[in-house]
Design a protein around this motif. Structure first.
Motif, PDB file in Angstrom:
ATOM      1  N   ALA A 124     -46.279  38.335 -18.639  1.00 33.85           N
ATOM      2  CA  ALA A 124     -44.567  38.164 -18.693  1.00 33.85           C
ATOM      3  C   ALA A 124     -44.579  36.506 -19.450  1.00 33.85           C
ATOM      4  CB  ALA A 124     -43.939  37.797 -17.447  1.00 33.85           C
ATOM      5  N   SER A 125     -45.574  36.178 -20.019  1.00 34.43           N
ATOM      6  CA  SER A 125     -45.522  34.811 -20.828  1.00 34.43           C
ATOM      7  C   SER A 125     -44.716  34.937 -21.972  1.00 34.43           C
ATOM      8  CB  SER A 125     -47.026  34.350 -21.354  1.00 34.43           C
ATOM      9  OG  SER A 125     -47.359  35.060 -22.158  1.00 34.43           O
ATOM     10  N   HIS A 126     -44.632  35.892 -22.797  1.00 35.18           N
ATOM     11  CA  HIS A 126     -43.750  36.055 -23.830  1.00 35.18           C
ATOM     12  C   HIS A 126     -43.849  34.709 -24.741  1.00 35.18           C
ATOM     13  CE1 HIS A 126     -42.373  39.783 -21.979  1.00 35.18           C
ATOM     14  NE2 HIS A 126     -42.091  40.398 -23.234  1.00 35.18           N
ATOM     15  N   PRO A 127     -44.697  34.540 -25.386  1.00 39.07           N
ATOM     16  CA  PRO A 127     -44.773  33.263 -26.105  1.00 39.07           C
ATOM     17  C   PRO A 127     -43.731  33.209 -27.363  1.00 39.07           C
ATOM     18  CG  PRO A 127     -46.631  34.734 -26.739  1.00 39.07           C
ATOM     19  CD  PRO A 127     -45.884  35.207 -25.457  1.00 39.07           C
ATOM     20  N   PHE A 128     -43.427  32.249 -28.185  1.00 36.94           N
ATOM     21  CA  PHE A 128     -42.366  31.893 -29.136  1.00 36.94           C
ATOM     22  C   PHE A 128     -42.478  32.975 -30.117  1.00 36.94           C
ATOM     23  CE2 PHE A 128     -41.076  30.106 -33.201  1.00 36.94           C
ATOM     24  CZ  PHE A 128     -39.619  29.929 -32.682  1.00 36.94           C
ATOM     25  N   SER A 129     -41.213  33.711 -30.226  1.00 34.36           N
ATOM     26  CA  SER A 129     -40.925  34.497 -31.374  1.00 34.36           C
ATOM     27  C   SER A 129     -41.088  36.183 -30.881  1.00 34.36           C
ATOM     28  CB  SER A 129     -41.810  34.401 -32.520  1.00 34.36           C
ATOM     29  OG  SER A 129     -43.084  34.967 -32.454  1.00 34.36           O
ATOM     30  N   THR A 130     -41.435  36.167 -29.372  1.00 35.13           N
ATOM     31  CA  THR A 130     -41.680  37.692 -28.903  1.00 35.13           C
ATOM     32  C   THR A 130     -40.357  38.049 -28.206  1.00 35.13           C
ATOM     33  OG1 THR A 130     -42.935  36.895 -27.101  1.00 35.13           O
ATOM     34  CG2 THR A 130     -44.237  37.275 -29.189  1.00 35.13           C
ATOM     35  N   LEU A 131     -39.776  37.142 -27.700  1.00 38.11           N
ATOM     36  CA  LEU A 131     -38.552  37.738 -26.929  1.00 38.11           C
ATOM     37  C   LEU A 131     -37.233  37.051 -27.244  1.00 38.11           C
ATOM     38  CD1 LEU A 131     -38.103  39.386 -24.241  1.00 38.11           C
ATOM     39  CD2 LEU A 131     -38.152  37.047 -22.844  1.00 38.11           C
ATOM     40  N   TRP A 132     -36.251  38.149 -27.318  1.00 32.32           N
ATOM     41  CA  TRP A 132     -34.900  37.803 -28.016  1.00 32.32           C
ATOM     42  C   TRP A 132     -33.926  38.219 -26.959  1.00 32.32           C
ATOM     43  CZ3 TRP A 132     -33.621  35.271 -32.785  1.00 32.32           C
ATOM     44  CH2 TRP A 132     -34.708  35.141 -33.534  1.00 32.32           C
ATOM     45  N   ALA A 133     -32.749  37.876 -26.962  1.00 27.85           N
ATOM     46  CA  ALA A 133     -31.645  38.388 -26.217  1.00 27.85           C
ATOM     47  C   ALA A 133     -30.499  38.191 -27.048  1.00 27.85           C
ATOM     48  CB  ALA A 133     -31.482  37.701 -24.783  1.00 27.85           C
ATOM     49  N   ILE A 134     -29.915  39.280 -27.453  1.00 30.20           N
ATOM     50  CA  ILE A 134     -28.535  39.145 -28.146  1.00 30.20           C
ATOM     51  C   ILE A 134     -27.532  39.619 -27.277  1.00 30.20           C
ATOM     52  CG2 ILE A 134     -27.460  39.852 -30.594  1.00 30.20           C
ATOM     53  CD1 ILE A 134     -30.006  38.192 -30.834  1.00 30.20           C
ATOM     54  N   HIS A 135     -26.449  38.770 -27.159  1.00 27.64           N
ATOM     55  CA  HIS A 135     -25.420  39.289 -26.290  1.00 27.64           C
ATOM     56  C   HIS A 135     -24.271  39.578 -26.977  1.00 27.64           C
ATOM     57  CE1 HIS A 135     -27.196  37.635 -21.933  1.00 27.64           C
ATOM     58  NE2 HIS A 135     -27.936  37.012 -23.313  1.00 27.64           N
ATOM     59  N   MET A 136     -23.777  40.977 -26.751  1.00 24.73           N
ATOM     60  CA  MET A 136     -22.702  41.641 -27.467  1.00 24.73           C
ATOM     61  C   MET A 136     -21.450  41.533 -26.618  1.00 24.73           C
ATOM     62  SD  MET A 136     -24.638  42.823 -29.794  1.00 24.73           S
ATOM     63  CE  MET A 136     -26.353  43.314 -29.956  1.00 24.73           C
ATOM     64  N   GLN A 137     -20.377  41.431 -26.999  1.00 28.39           N
ATOM     65  CA  GLN A 137     -18.935  41.293 -26.542  1.00 28.39           C
ATOM     66  C   GLN A 137     -17.802  41.877 -27.295  1.00 28.39           C
ATOM     67  OE1 GLN A 137     -17.008  37.572 -24.718  1.00 28.39           O
ATOM     68  NE2 GLN A 137     -18.107  38.603 -22.760  1.00 28.39           N
ATOM     69  N   THR A 138     -17.265  42.803 -26.750  1.00 23.93           N
ATOM     70  CA  THR A 138     -15.853  43.250 -27.333  1.00 23.93           C
ATOM     71  C   THR A 138     -14.841  43.123 -26.436  1.00 23.93           C
ATOM     72  OG1 THR A 138     -16.164  45.494 -26.881  1.00 23.93           O
ATOM     73  CG2 THR A 138     -17.330  44.976 -28.604  1.00 23.93           C
ATOM     74  N   GLU A 139     -13.628  43.420 -26.659  1.00 22.52           N
ATOM     75  CA  GLU A 139     -12.666  43.319 -26.075  1.00 22.52           C
ATOM     76  C   GLU A 139     -12.825  44.049 -24.442  1.00 22.52           C
ATOM     77  OE1 GLU A 139      -8.636  44.249 -27.541  1.00 22.52           O
ATOM     78  OE2 GLU A 139      -8.982  42.763 -29.014  1.00 22.52           O
ATOM     79  N   ASP A 140     -13.477  45.168 -24.587  1.00 26.04           N
ATOM     80  CA  ASP A 140     -13.669  45.993 -23.366  1.00 26.04           C
ATOM     81  C   ASP A 140     -15.009  45.988 -22.850  1.00 26.04           C
ATOM     82  OD1 ASP A 140     -14.606  47.719 -25.273  1.00 26.04           O
ATOM     83  OD2 ASP A 140     -12.282  48.665 -25.553  1.00 26.04           O
ATOM     84  N   ARG A 141     -15.881  45.437 -23.515  1.00 29.93           N
ATOM     85  CA  ARG A 141     -17.328  45.703 -23.077  1.00 29.93           C
ATOM     86  C   ARG A 141     -18.328  44.353 -23.348  1.00 29.93           C
ATOM     87  NH1 ARG A 141     -19.955  49.312 -26.967  1.00 29.93           N
ATOM     88  NH2 ARG A 141     -18.327  48.959 -28.482  1.00 29.93           N
ATOM     89  N   SER A 142     -19.155  44.279 -22.517  1.00 25.05           N
ATOM     90  CA  SER A 142     -20.218  43.363 -22.462  1.00 25.05           C
ATOM     91  C   SER A 142     -21.620  43.664 -22.270  1.00 25.05           C
ATOM     92  CB  SER A 142     -19.771  42.078 -21.806  1.00 25.05           C
ATOM     93  OG  SER A 142     -18.615  41.404 -22.005  1.00 25.05           O
TER      94      SER A 142
END
Length: 724
Positions: free
Chosen positions: A542-560
């Motif tokens: 679970a260390s996930h060093p730099f560059s290995t873990l991303w979280a792109i958050h999506m949002q529209t009018e009716d979904r997240s």
């Protein structure tokens, strides 16, 4: 005294001055006003005593300027705080991702768990807060009737001061991007996808190759969002300029014998396939007679022209030289019909050319920087604001405000070191993405081993980088065609974190020892045959060093929802990823879907189990909060799962119906997965513009949608067994 709200800035350039404070006794609100906005409004509790910082109190002063505010109460209380900024504002974590944390990005204007900052793009103002428990009052940034952005938080304030920092002209002064003036010009931030000839053919490119590729790209990728065909090095005359007494422009406006139809034929041929023509240019001068005999090139004190690596001879970039030698070829190529311009070797123009003149004592560093800006300004002026300008290569702060995109790494190719470079440098420079310019990690070579190519193109698409593929048509087998289609178009992702550039690792550029820089962590996968046990030893859980873990958050009018991406720039063992490290509230329940495995993984709360990844591979997980009714969780159409083909998702509570409005490529089929809570049962389906087949799969139902036309509507009916 009551502040009058202004809905436009008082000064065009947001000043580096303090925000004024006022305590409105009628409403019991503490307000701070800056450049025409009441940027902070704090609703104080009735009675009690508050402690707050007046505008010039305190000894925390700095250059660049930071204003620190604080609030304390004699009794603990939950306080509502409202921030109001210009029409373009973002939730921003005011630091880069740490060990084990995901790098944060956003599509839309979501508010993210733990991201304790707001960034006003147009005012270049960063606000961050610290020292007390807090939570967002809403899941997104909203707009006022006047078009301003606003967001609210609830803060647990007591005797320990809650601190707010205001950093005026943050990117320009605090991060030292001196030419960043968004109040004067913003780059073109549209998603860009295309095909580039360089890694496919290099200098051996011929006119028929371009036309063959245009035909193939149009047939397989245009409908999915690929727009540009960019001709790279190999079309120009071999000597720049061709004659000692001629113009540099002659080498670029006259094509060589491999392109008998000239620019007119290239442009018309590309447009005939419904694509937009792009062109490569270069700051290089190679004709020694031109450099020696004329006045256009920089000369040393001995009268001989200065010569630099990669750039050869160096244009002096005076107004006269630019008008005679540079402006004509940019204008000529624009008039020929090109709308996308890749301007190459400009880092060599300044570092290996103009800086050599500085070393020789014939100009100052400031003069060299000004000449470099003059070169790019000349190019921009000639191609016009409507054309797209890529600064290539290397991230140059001197290009800010002129280039639409900037290449963040050196040349890519199908090897693992080159692909790893693209992954790491995309992470390193993500704080600039769609703030200063759009990041370009260089073209993706899909002919690389499939896992590597899949990682590279997935990251570029999800982060919304400049997505160029560069392979010969015969390299695109059925699996790779589908891979490219699933990543088109790239998203309109913006960074959701900021902070200084990470300089704690080597930049991935060419060296004179091994070709690429030394290994970042582990060996080339071709040289490494690690077993699962060895992989486990090479990475901490679970260390996930730099560059290995991303979280792109999506949002529209009716979904997240969030797409969590794990990219194995080094081997990653099976591990659990904490939802809080993804910018998600750890006390909510989420459904999770693995995109490349096309598999529903289940429901989780504070952590999500993830599979082992070999070096070069990736895992993409759609993570959506459970909302107690049937809902879309993923699709096969796009790695965003799905910000592209799903136009809306509507739930009719009284009728128990879920309606999806979809856009697809007519004649193709895609799969969509719907999560169905235990108390609901699927009962029927109907569709307009598509054929639909529904298959129950445990807690989900899978829809196979065959698009009869581009737009379709699918309605699913469910029975709520609690009401029976």
């Amino acid at each position: 005294m009551k502040l009058k709200q202004q809905h436009r800035p008082i000064t065009t350039e947001p000043p580096c001055v303090q925000a004024n404070h006022v305590l409105d006794e009628k409403t019991n609100q503490l307000k701070y006003e800056y450049n025409g906005f009441t940027i902070i409004s704090i609703q104080l509790p009735p009675g009690g005593k508050e402690y707050y910082r007046r505008i010039s109190d305190g000894n925390i002063q700095s250059n660049p300027f930071i204003q620190q505010l604080y609030l304390a109460l004699d009794e603990p209380h939950t306080v509502r705080v409202r921030f109001e900024l210009s029409g373009d504002a973002l939730n921003m974590r005011p630091r880069r991702a740490g060990e084990g944390e995901a790098i944060l990005g956003q599509c839309g204007r979501p508010t993210l768990y733990g991201a304790n900052g707001l960034y006003d793009v147009m005012q270049d103002l960063l606000i961050d807060w610290h020292g007390a428990e807090w939570r967002w009052a809403c899941d997104r940034i909203h707009k006022t009737e006047a078009g301003n952005s606003f967001a609210e938080i609830d803060v647990e304030v007591g005797l320990t001061p809650w601190i707010i920092n205001l950093r005026m002209q943050y990117y320009r002064k605090h991060l030292n991007y001196a030419y960043h003036k968004p109040w004067e010009r913003r780059p073109d931030l549209k998603p860009v996808a295309g095909w580039c000839s360089w890694e496919a053919y290099r200098s051996d490119i011929r006119e028929e190759h371009v036309m063959d590729a245009a035909r193939f790209v149009s047939e397989h990728f245009k409908a999915y969002g690929l727009e540009y065909m960019q001709l790279d090095d190999g079309y120009q005359l071999p000597l720049v300029p061709p004659e000692a007494s001629g113009s540099v422009a002659d080498a670029w406006l006259t094509t060589n014998e491999k392109f008998p139809s000239g620019h007119a034929g290239l442009v018309s041929g590309i447009k005939a396939h419904g694509l937009k023509p792009g062109i490569w240019t270069n700051a290089v001068v190679t004709n020694p007679d031109f450099a020696s005999s004329g006045t256009a090139c920089v000369k040393g004190e001995d009268g001989n022209p200065i010569k630099g690596k990669w750039i050869q001879y160096v244009l002096d970039c005076t107004p006269e030289t630019l008008a005679e030698h540079v402006a004509p070829y940019y204008k000529g190529l624009k008039d020929a019909g090109y709308t996308y311009f890749k301007t190459d070797a400009i880092r060599h123009l300044i570092y290996d050319g103009l800086h050599e003149a500085v070393k020789a004592g014939v100009m100052t560093g400031d003069e060299a920087e000004a000449k470099f800006r003059d070169f790019l300004e000349c190019a921009r002026e000639q191609i016009g604001e409507e054309a797209y300008l890529l600064s290539c290569w290397g991230v140059l702060s001197e290009a800010v405000g002129l280039a639409d995109a900037c290449r963040v790494a050196t040349d890519a190719n199908p090897s693992w070191p080159a692909i790893r470079m693209q992954l790491v440098e995309t992470a390193r420079w993500f704080h600039t993405h769609r703030i200063l310019f759009m990041n370009d990690p260089d073209h993706v070579c899909v002919r690389a081993p499939q896992e590597w190519a899949q990682s590279a193109i997935s990251l570029v698409s999800l982060t919304g980088g400049l997505l160029m593929i560069s392979d010969k048509p015969e390299h695109y087998d059925d699996e790779r065609i589908k891979m490219v289609q699933r990543n088109l178009p790239p998203l309109h992702t913006v960074t959701a974190e900021t902070g200084p550039l990470d300089m704690n690792m080597p930049a991935f550029a060419w060296t004179h020892i091994k070709g690429y820089a030394v290994e970042l962590h582990k060996a080339d996968p071709k040289e490494q045959e690690a077993t699962s046990g060895q992989a486990a030893e090479q990475a901490e859980a679970a260390s996930h060093p730099f560059s290995t873990l991303w979280a792109i958050h999506m949002q529209t009018e009716d979904r997240s929802w969030c797409v969590a991406g794990r990219f194995a720039t080094e081997a990653l063992q099976a591990a659990s990823v904490e939802t809080a490290k993804l910018g998600l509230a750890p006390d909510r329940e989420y459904v999770v879907f693995d995109f490349w495995e096309q598999q529903y993984l289940g429901r989780y709360t504070d952590s999500i189990p993830c599979r082992e990844l070999e070096v070069g591979s990736c895992q993409l997980l759609a993570v959506r909060p459970v909302n107690g009714r049937p809902m879309l969780i993923a699709s096969s159409r796009h790695v965003s799962m799905d910000l592209v083909s799903v136009q809306s998702e509507q739930w009719q509570q009284g009728q128990g119906q879920l309606t999806l409005k979809l856009e697809g490529v007519a004649g193709t089929s895609e799969h969509y997965w719907i999560y169905v809570p235990d108390n609901f049962a699927f009962s029927s389906e109907s569709a307009l513009g598509a054929e639909v087949r529904v298959t129950p799969e445990g807690e989900t139902v899978r829809l196979e949608v065959h698009f009869e036309r581009e737009e379709s509507e699918v309605t699913l009916a469910f029975t709520d067994e609690r009401a029976v």
